[in-house]
Design an enzyme around this catalytic site. Structure first.
Site, PDB file in Angstrom:
ATOM      1  CB  VAL A 101      -0.951  -0.019   1.224  1.00  0.00           C
ATOM      2  CG1 VAL A 101      -2.005  -1.113   1.064  1.00  0.00           C
ATOM      3  CG2 VAL A 101      -0.187  -0.212   2.537  1.00  0.00           C
ATOM      4  CG  ASP A 102       5.008   0.514  -0.509  1.00  0.00           C
ATOM      5  OD1 ASP A 102       4.810   0.505  -1.741  1.00  0.00           O
ATOM      6  OD2 ASP A 102       5.631  -0.383   0.085  1.00  0.00           O
ATOM      7  CG  HIS A 117      -4.183  -5.527   0.052  1.00  0.00           C
ATOM      8  ND1 HIS A 117      -3.213  -6.305   0.636  1.00  0.00           N
ATOM      9  CD2 HIS A 117      -5.111  -6.394  -0.436  1.00  0.00           C
ATOM     10  CE1 HIS A 117      -3.544  -7.584   0.496  1.00  0.00           C
ATOM     11  NE2 HIS A 117      -4.674  -7.654  -0.152  1.00  0.00           N
ATOM     12  CB  CYS A 177     -20.365  15.367   5.196  1.00  0.00           C
ATOM     13  SG  CYS A 177     -19.632  13.760   5.575  1.00  0.00           S
TER      14      CYS A 177
HETATM   15  P1  NAD Z   1       4.464 -10.711   4.746  1.00  0.00           P
HETATM   16  O1  NAD Z   1       5.000  -9.790   5.808  1.00  0.00           O
HETATM   17  O2  NAD Z   1       3.491 -11.757   5.140  1.00  0.00           O
HETATM   18  O3  NAD Z   1       5.678 -11.464   4.041  1.00  0.00           O
HETATM   19  C1  NAD Z   1       6.835 -10.774   3.638  1.00  0.00           C
HETATM   20  C2  NAD Z   1       7.872 -11.822   3.228  1.00  0.00           C
HETATM   21  O4  NAD Z   1       8.948 -11.134   2.616  1.00  0.00           O
HETATM   22  C3  NAD Z   1       8.425 -12.613   4.408  1.00  0.00           C
HETATM   23  O5  NAD Z   1       8.444 -13.990   4.083  1.00  0.00           O
HETATM   24  C4  NAD Z   1       9.859 -12.062   4.556  1.00  0.00           C
HETATM   25  O6  NAD Z   1      10.769 -13.013   5.035  1.00  0.00           O
HETATM   26  C5  NAD Z   1      10.166 -11.647   3.132  1.00  0.00           C
HETATM   27  N1  NAD Z   1      11.157 -10.580   3.011  1.00  0.00           N
HETATM   28  C6  NAD Z   1      11.402  -9.541   3.855  1.00  0.00           C
HETATM   29  N2  NAD Z   1      12.357  -8.740   3.372  1.00  0.00           N
HETATM   30  C7  NAD Z   1      12.740  -9.289   2.184  1.00  0.00           C
HETATM   31  C8  NAD Z   1      13.690  -8.920   1.208  1.00  0.00           C
HETATM   32  N3  NAD Z   1      14.455  -7.831   1.350  1.00  0.00           N
HETATM   33  N4  NAD Z   1      13.822  -9.697   0.111  1.00  0.00           N
HETATM   34  C9  NAD Z   1      13.054 -10.817  -0.049  1.00  0.00           C
HETATM   35  N5  NAD Z   1      12.143 -11.219   0.860  1.00  0.00           N
HETATM   36  C10 NAD Z   1      11.976 -10.454   1.956  1.00  0.00           C
HETATM   37  O7  NAD Z   1       3.918  -9.761   3.600  1.00  0.00           O
HETATM   38  P2  NAD Z   1       2.749 -10.001   2.579  1.00  0.00           P
HETATM   39  O8  NAD Z   1       2.780 -11.388   2.071  1.00  0.00           O
HETATM   40  O9  NAD Z   1       2.831  -8.863   1.627  1.00  0.00           O
HETATM   41  O10 NAD Z   1       1.429  -9.845   3.459  1.00  0.00           O
HETATM   42  C11 NAD Z   1       1.280  -8.753   4.343  1.00  0.00           C
HETATM   43  C12 NAD Z   1       0.071  -7.852   4.080  1.00  0.00           C
HETATM   44  O11 NAD Z   1       0.264  -6.654   4.802  1.00  0.00           O
HETATM   45  C13 NAD Z   1      -0.076  -7.438   2.658  1.00  0.00           C
HETATM   46  O12 NAD Z   1      -1.282  -7.910   2.221  1.00  0.00           O
HETATM   47  C14 NAD Z   1      -0.008  -5.902   2.634  1.00  0.00           C
HETATM   48  O13 NAD Z   1      -1.248  -5.331   2.285  1.00  0.00           O
HETATM   49  C15 NAD Z   1       0.257  -5.475   4.014  1.00  0.00           C
HETATM   50  N6  NAD Z   1       1.556  -4.754   4.200  1.00  0.00           N
HETATM   51  C16 NAD Z   1       1.998  -3.838   3.282  1.00  0.00           C
HETATM   52  C17 NAD Z   1       3.236  -3.195   3.436  1.00  0.00           C
HETATM   53  C18 NAD Z   1       3.708  -2.193   2.399  1.00  0.00           C
HETATM   54  O14 NAD Z   1       2.898  -1.582   1.727  1.00  0.00           O
HETATM   55  N7  NAD Z   1       5.033  -2.001   2.220  1.00  0.00           N
HETATM   56  C19 NAD Z   1       4.026  -3.491   4.536  1.00  0.00           C
HETATM   57  C20 NAD Z   1       3.542  -4.432   5.478  1.00  0.00           C
HETATM   58  C21 NAD Z   1       2.312  -5.042   5.283  1.00  0.00           C
END
Ligand code: NAD
Length: 270
Positions: A101-102, A117, A177
């Site tokens: 969502v960034d 999202h 509103c």
């Molecule tokens: P998640 O946190 O469930 O999984 C992230 C995965 O990425 C983990 O397995 C982690 O080990 C891995 N990871 C972390 N850093 C990494 C890197 N540098 N290189 C490769 N892998 C790396 O995230 P998800 O599956 O996206 O689910 C979380 C939900 O939360 C999403 O649906 C999202 O909407 C929201 N969210 C968004 C943000 C954002 O916008 N940046 C941040 C946090 C959560």
């Protein structure tokens, strides 16, 4: 054969749709939910029913969000976002479906981006639907709550922050509103709008391979595209630190940092 060579072997001659998660943005300084670093401070994200159902929950949400937002607003795309934008320009990548969502894929120059999202940079009124930018809302939040930005807190995922005492926090309302405001993101417990899912499915149909980057795939709204890709026979590649729910379906799994792996991948295809 190296992991990179296997990734190139599976994807080089393909039109690739990319599914990204929070792990794609950790190298930009935005925490994930289920990474190795975050597991130790695991927390429950706010669910829609709680946000919608109580003034106290909304107060807590906006107080934490006010403290967490500057980090998200100031984040820059990293090598992973930049490599994906470059691969789209060269025609290897047809587009990106992101759970993030960034807004960093668009900032990096990706053109076809489906934000499953929503995005934190937009806010709307739950009563009249009027839109406001998160930037102007931040100014209103700060004006109504002087001194709060100076509090020391730990930054949490989703432009959120750890904070307990929010009873005296003042929440701004809709300027049109007076209704309650919400971020234009899909909360846990809400569904992804149908037209957004359809746009993501169109990307999947235009492609003939799927690359997952930085997602545990625990959240179903992302995992469903991995299942769909497997059903239609697209090869699936996963670049992630740690296990994912899609590992059994993948033709290739690369354990590595998204920025490093994708930069090398883009170079290898050049
Ligand atoms: P998640 O946190 O469930 O999984 C992230 C995965 O990425 C983990 O397995 C982690 O080990 C891995 N990871 C972390 N850093 C990494 C890197 N540098 N290189 C490769 N892998 C790396 O995230 P998800 O599956 O996206 O689910 C979380 C939900 O939360 C999403 O649906 C999202 O909407 C929201 N969210 C968004 C943000 C954002 O916008 N940046 C941040 C946090 C959560």
């Amino acid at each position: 054969m190296s992991d990179l060579a296997r990734l190139v072997g599976v994807l080089a001659e393909r039109r690739v749709v990319v599914l990204t998660g929070a792990g794609c943005s950790t190298e930009s300084g935005i925490p994930d939910y289920r990474g190795e670093e975050t597991a130790r401070r695991a927390r429950q994200p706010m669910r829609f029913a709680a946000f919608n159902g109580s003034d106290a929950a909304r107060r807590r949400y906006w107080a934490r969000s006010m403290l967490g937002w500057p980090r998200v607003a100031g984040a820059e795309p990293n090598d992973a976002h930049l490599a994906l934008a470059e691969l789209e320009r060269r025609g290897h990548v047809v587009g990106v479906i992101t759970q993030n969502v960034d807004g960093l894929h668009a900032r990096a120059g990706s053109k076809r981006v489906v934000e499953l999202h929503g995005r934190l940079s937009e806010v709307s009124c739950v009563r009249c639907g009027a839109a406001e930018s998160r930037r102007t809302l931040q100014a209103r939040l700060e004006a109504l709550n002087p001194g709060w930005l100076g509090r020391r807190v730990e930054l949490a995922p989703d432009g959120d922050a750890e904070l307990d005492e929010t009873a005296d926090f003042v929440v701004p309302s809709c300027t049109a509103c007076g209704g309650a405001l919400r971020p234009r993101v899909v909360f846990f417990g809400e569904s992804v709008p149908r037209h957004v899912v359809e746009s993501a499915n169109e990307l999947l149909e235009d492609a003939n391979a799927l690359l997952v980057v930085g997602s545990s795939l625990v959240v179903f709204s992302g995992f469903r595209f991995v299942r769909r890709a497997a059903e239609v026979g697209h090869p699936i590649a996963i670049v992630n630190l740690g296990r994912t729910r899609g590992d059994e379906l993948a033709a290739v799994r690369v354990h590595g940092r998204a920025g490093d792996v994708l930069r090398a991948f883009a170079l290898a295809l050049a």
